[in-house]
Design a protein around this motif. Structure first.
Motif, PDB file in Angstrom:
ATOM      1  N   PRO A 118     -19.501 -70.528 -53.731  1.00 35.47           N
ATOM      2  CA  PRO A 118     -18.260 -69.931 -54.204  1.00 35.47           C
ATOM      3  C   PRO A 118     -17.906 -70.517 -55.575  1.00 35.47           C
ATOM      4  CG  PRO A 118     -17.776 -71.631 -52.601  1.00 35.47           C
ATOM      5  CD  PRO A 118     -19.281 -71.544 -52.710  1.00 35.47           C
ATOM      6  N   ALA A 119     -17.246 -69.717 -56.409  1.00 39.41           N
ATOM      7  CA  ALA A 119     -16.884 -70.175 -57.754  1.00 39.41           C
ATOM      8  C   ALA A 119     -15.530 -69.599 -58.155  1.00 39.41           C
ATOM      9  CB  ALA A 119     -17.947 -69.742 -58.761  1.00 39.41           C
ATOM     10  N   TYR A 120     -14.822 -70.350 -58.973  1.00 36.24           N
ATOM     11  CA  TYR A 120     -13.551 -69.906 -59.525  1.00 36.24           C
ATOM     12  C   TYR A 120     -13.576 -70.239 -61.011  1.00 36.24           C
ATOM     13  CZ  TYR A 120      -8.594 -69.791 -60.683  1.00 36.24           C
ATOM     14  OH  TYR A 120      -7.392 -69.505 -61.267  1.00 36.24           O
ATOM     15  N   GLY A 121     -13.158 -69.302 -61.840  1.00 32.46           N
ATOM     16  CA  GLY A 121     -13.100 -69.622 -63.250  1.00 32.46           C
ATOM     17  C   GLY A 121     -12.853 -68.424 -64.132  1.00 32.46           C
TER      18      GLY A 121
ATOM     19  N   TRP B 225      -7.491 -71.290 -76.616  1.00 34.22           N
ATOM     20  CA  TRP B 225      -7.437 -70.902 -75.206  1.00 34.22           C
ATOM     21  C   TRP B 225      -8.312 -71.844 -74.405  1.00 34.22           C
ATOM     22  CZ3 TRP B 225     -10.091 -68.265 -78.927  1.00 34.22           C
ATOM     23  CH2 TRP B 225     -11.457 -68.052 -78.715  1.00 34.22           C
ATOM     24  N   GLY B 226      -8.178 -71.742 -73.090  1.00 35.98           N
ATOM     25  CA  GLY B 226      -8.947 -72.595 -72.203  1.00 35.98           C
ATOM     26  C   GLY B 226      -9.956 -71.806 -71.386  1.00 35.98           C
ATOM     27  N   HIS B 227     -11.006 -72.511 -70.984  1.00 38.14           N
ATOM     28  CA  HIS B 227     -12.034 -71.960 -70.096  1.00 38.14           C
ATOM     29  C   HIS B 227     -12.197 -72.952 -68.949  1.00 38.14           C
ATOM     30  CE1 HIS B 227     -15.822 -70.361 -68.605  1.00 38.14           C
ATOM     31  NE2 HIS B 227     -16.248 -71.607 -68.594  1.00 38.14           N
ATOM     32  N   LEU B 228     -12.182 -72.442 -67.726  1.00 42.42           N
ATOM     33  CA  LEU B 228     -12.315 -73.279 -66.543  1.00 42.42           C
ATOM     34  C   LEU B 228     -13.386 -72.698 -65.626  1.00 42.42           C
ATOM     35  CD1 LEU B 228     -11.175 -75.525 -64.585  1.00 42.42           C
ATOM     36  CD2 LEU B 228      -9.732 -73.706 -63.648  1.00 42.42           C
ATOM     37  N   ALA B 229     -14.184 -73.566 -65.033  1.00 43.12           N
ATOM     38  CA  ALA B 229     -15.165 -73.131 -64.030  1.00 43.12           C
ATOM     39  C   ALA B 229     -15.296 -74.227 -62.979  1.00 43.12           C
ATOM     40  CB  ALA B 229     -16.515 -72.848 -64.670  1.00 43.12           C
ATOM     41  N   VAL B 230     -15.151 -73.827 -61.721  1.00 42.11           N
ATOM     42  CA  VAL B 230     -15.349 -74.730 -60.585  1.00 42.11           C
ATOM     43  C   VAL B 230     -16.337 -74.040 -59.656  1.00 42.11           C
ATOM     44  CG1 VAL B 230     -14.273 -75.959 -58.671  1.00 42.11           C
ATOM     45  CG2 VAL B 230     -12.991 -75.594 -60.796  1.00 42.11           C
ATOM     46  N   VAL B 231     -17.453 -74.719 -59.372  1.00 50.38           N
ATOM     47  CA  VAL B 231     -18.515 -74.138 -58.555  1.00 50.38           C
ATOM     48  C   VAL B 231     -18.916 -75.143 -57.483  1.00 50.38           C
ATOM     49  CG1 VAL B 231     -20.862 -73.203 -58.557  1.00 50.38           C
ATOM     50  CG2 VAL B 231     -19.385 -72.841 -60.546  1.00 50.38           C
ATOM     51  N   ALA B 232     -18.991 -74.676 -56.254  1.00 51.43           N
ATOM     52  CA  ALA B 232     -19.501 -75.492 -55.145  1.00 51.43           C
ATOM     53  C   ALA B 232     -20.804 -74.863 -54.670  1.00 51.43           C
ATOM     54  CB  ALA B 232     -18.491 -75.548 -54.007  1.00 51.43           C
ATOM     55  N   GLU B 233     -21.649 -75.691 -54.093  1.00 52.19           N
ATOM     56  CA  GLU B 233     -22.946 -75.199 -53.627  1.00 52.19           C
ATOM     57  C   GLU B 233     -23.238 -75.828 -52.262  1.00 52.19           C
ATOM     58  OE1 GLU B 233     -26.574 -74.340 -56.361  1.00 52.19           O
ATOM     59  OE2 GLU B 233     -26.619 -76.453 -55.819  1.00 52.19           O
ATOM     60  N   PHE B 234     -23.403 -74.972 -51.245  1.00 53.74           N
ATOM     61  CA  PHE B 234     -23.662 -75.422 -49.880  1.00 53.74           C
ATOM     62  C   PHE B 234     -25.015 -74.912 -49.428  1.00 53.74           C
ATOM     63  CE2 PHE B 234     -19.145 -74.603 -50.338  1.00 53.74           C
ATOM     64  CZ  PHE B 234     -18.569 -75.762 -49.861  1.00 53.74           C
ATOM     65  N   LYS B 235     -25.809 -75.787 -48.838  1.00 54.05           N
ATOM     66  CA  LYS B 235     -27.078 -75.344 -48.256  1.00 54.05           C
ATOM     67  C   LYS B 235     -26.789 -74.755 -46.877  1.00 54.05           C
ATOM     68  CE  LYS B 235     -31.795 -76.614 -47.402  1.00 54.05           C
ATOM     69  NZ  LYS B 235     -32.830 -77.601 -47.607  1.00 54.05           N
ATOM     70  N   ILE B 236     -27.311 -73.551 -46.651  1.00 52.32           N
ATOM     71  CA  ILE B 236     -27.135 -72.867 -45.367  1.00 52.32           C
ATOM     72  C   ILE B 236     -28.529 -72.559 -44.832  1.00 52.32           C
ATOM     73  CG2 ILE B 236     -26.099 -70.915 -44.173  1.00 52.32           C
ATOM     74  CD1 ILE B 236     -23.779 -71.828 -45.673  1.00 52.32           C
ATOM     75  N   PRO B 237     -29.070 -73.412 -43.958  1.00 54.79           N
ATOM     76  CA  PRO B 237     -30.437 -73.219 -43.469  1.00 54.79           C
ATOM     77  C   PRO B 237     -30.666 -71.854 -42.817  1.00 54.79           C
ATOM     78  CG  PRO B 237     -29.655 -75.410 -42.905  1.00 54.79           C
ATOM     79  CD  PRO B 237     -28.480 -74.665 -43.452  1.00 54.79           C
ATOM     80  N   LYS B 238     -29.676 -71.333 -42.104  1.00 53.03           N
ATOM     81  CA  LYS B 238     -29.861 -70.031 -41.449  1.00 53.03           C
ATOM     82  C   LYS B 238     -30.035 -68.894 -42.452  1.00 53.03           C
ATOM     83  CE  LYS B 238     -27.754 -71.160 -37.124  1.00 53.03           C
ATOM     84  NZ  LYS B 238     -27.857 -70.567 -35.850  1.00 53.03           N
ATOM     85  N   LEU B 239     -29.512 -69.082 -43.671  1.00 53.35           N
ATOM     86  CA  LEU B 239     -29.704 -68.089 -44.734  1.00 53.35           C
ATOM     87  C   LEU B 239     -31.003 -68.333 -45.497  1.00 53.35           C
ATOM     88  CD1 LEU B 239     -26.160 -67.839 -46.372  1.00 53.35           C
ATOM     89  CD2 LEU B 239     -27.270 -66.156 -44.912  1.00 53.35           C
ATOM     90  N   GLY B 240     -31.581 -69.503 -45.295  1.00 50.77           N
ATOM     91  CA  GLY B 240     -32.796 -69.854 -46.032  1.00 50.77           C
ATOM     92  C   GLY B 240     -32.502 -70.172 -47.480  1.00 50.77           C
TER      93      GLY B 240
ATOM     94  N   LYS C 103      -9.263 -63.234 -67.816  1.00 52.29           N
ATOM     95  CA  LYS C 103      -8.573 -63.645 -66.590  1.00 52.29           C
ATOM     96  C   LYS C 103      -9.475 -64.553 -65.777  1.00 52.29           C
ATOM     97  CE  LYS C 103      -8.586 -59.181 -65.737  1.00 52.29           C
ATOM     98  NZ  LYS C 103      -8.236 -57.897 -65.282  1.00 52.29           N
ATOM     99  N   PHE C 104      -8.915 -65.054 -64.710  1.00 54.92           N
ATOM    100  CA  PHE C 104      -9.655 -65.915 -63.805  1.00 54.92           C
ATOM    101  C   PHE C 104     -10.078 -65.104 -62.588  1.00 54.92           C
ATOM    102  CE2 PHE C 104      -7.257 -68.688 -66.456  1.00 54.92           C
ATOM    103  CZ  PHE C 104      -8.122 -69.747 -66.682  1.00 54.92           C
ATOM    104  N   ALA C 105     -11.217 -65.452 -62.027  1.00 59.38           N
ATOM    105  CA  ALA C 105     -11.751 -64.685 -60.894  1.00 59.38           C
ATOM    106  C   ALA C 105     -12.412 -65.624 -59.895  1.00 59.38           C
ATOM    107  CB  ALA C 105     -12.771 -63.666 -61.391  1.00 59.38           C
ATOM    108  N   ILE C 106     -12.492 -65.150 -58.667  1.00 58.16           N
ATOM    109  CA  ILE C 106     -13.236 -65.838 -57.618  1.00 58.16           C
ATOM    110  C   ILE C 106     -14.496 -65.026 -57.363  1.00 58.16           C
ATOM    111  CG2 ILE C 106     -13.242 -66.522 -55.190  1.00 58.16           C
ATOM    112  CD1 ILE C 106     -10.193 -66.853 -55.424  1.00 58.16           C
ATOM    113  N   ASN C 107     -15.637 -65.691 -57.390  1.00 60.15           N
ATOM    114  CA  ASN C 107     -16.930 -65.046 -57.156  1.00 60.15           C
ATOM    115  C   ASN C 107     -17.716 -65.861 -56.143  1.00 60.15           C
ATOM    116  OD1 ASN C 107     -16.950 -62.930 -59.318  1.00 60.15           O
ATOM    117  ND2 ASN C 107     -16.659 -64.731 -60.592  1.00 60.15           N
ATOM    118  N   TYR C 108     -18.778 -65.278 -55.653  1.00 57.66           N
ATOM    119  CA  TYR C 108     -19.686 -66.026 -54.786  1.00 57.66           C
ATOM    120  C   TYR C 108     -21.100 -65.500 -54.995  1.00 57.66           C
ATOM    121  CZ  TYR C 108     -19.911 -62.030 -51.661  1.00 57.66           C
ATOM    122  OH  TYR C 108     -20.116 -60.796 -51.140  1.00 57.66           O
TER     123      TYR C 108
END
Length: 182
Positions: free
Chosen positions: A152-155, A132-147, A167-172
């Motif tokens: 967001p991630a998919y995998g 079977w396969g495993h996939l993970a895609v993760v992005a990381e954004f700096k948000i100064p107003k959040l400190g 199964k595959f899921a979208i998380n943040y």
């Protein structure tokens, strides 16, 4: 003596040397290889009748700069094998994994990580073998107003007979310190 060592480790001069070393070498071409064995305590206690010395693994990984993005991207490829003493024909006895990961640092406030693995599971009874396969895609954004950072991630894993619910899921996530680092 230990207090002086601890104080020196926290000094700005030592941190500057560490940062320079990390910046100069973080994306150097490298190759690692390893061998490991593990014991398993079935009862959760380290008693002789509960310990199983039945697993061994071998792994290797190579990392190198991403073509055309040498300062901003890195590729890692890896492979590992694990062997376990199987108790019956229906217990896994070998697992092989081939993986690739790419990380991109396009600017100080954005990073991206992509990884894919292919898992091969072997049993004494060949009719039970699966992959079977495993996939993970993760992005990381700096948000100064959040400190901090927003990510967001998919995998997930593709379905296989030992995990029909895979199964595959979208998380943040939102967090204060950067997680995808050089």
């Amino acid at each position: 003596m230990q207090q002086r060592v601890d104080l020196a480790a926290k000094s700005a001069e030592v941190q500057k040397i560490r940062d320079e070393f990390a910046n100069d070498t973080w994306n150097a071409t490298r190759w690692d290889i390893g061998l490991g064995a593990s014991d398993r305590a079935a009862s959760g206690y380290l008693k002789g009748d509960s310990l199983f010395k039945d697993r061994i693994g071998l792994w290797t990984a190579a990392g190198f700069p991403f073509p055309f993005l040498k300062n901003k991207g890195q590729i890692t490829i890896s492979s590992n094998s694990a062997w376990a003493s199987h108790q019956s024909d229906t217990t896994e006895r070998q697992r092989y994994v081939a993986s690739a990961r790419a990380r991109f640092f396009l600017c100080e406030s954005f990073a991206l990580s992509w990884e894919y693995s292919r898992i091969y599971s072997k049993y004494a009874h060949s009719g039970l073998n699966e992959n079977w396969g495993h996939l993970a895609v993760v992005a990381e954004f700096k948000i100064p107003k959040l400190g901090g950072w927003f990510s967001p991630a998919y995998g997930g894993d593709s379905e296989h007979w030992t995990d029909k619910s895979a199964k595959f899921a979208i998380n943040y996530a939102v967090y204060t310190d950067k997680l995808i680092k050089r």
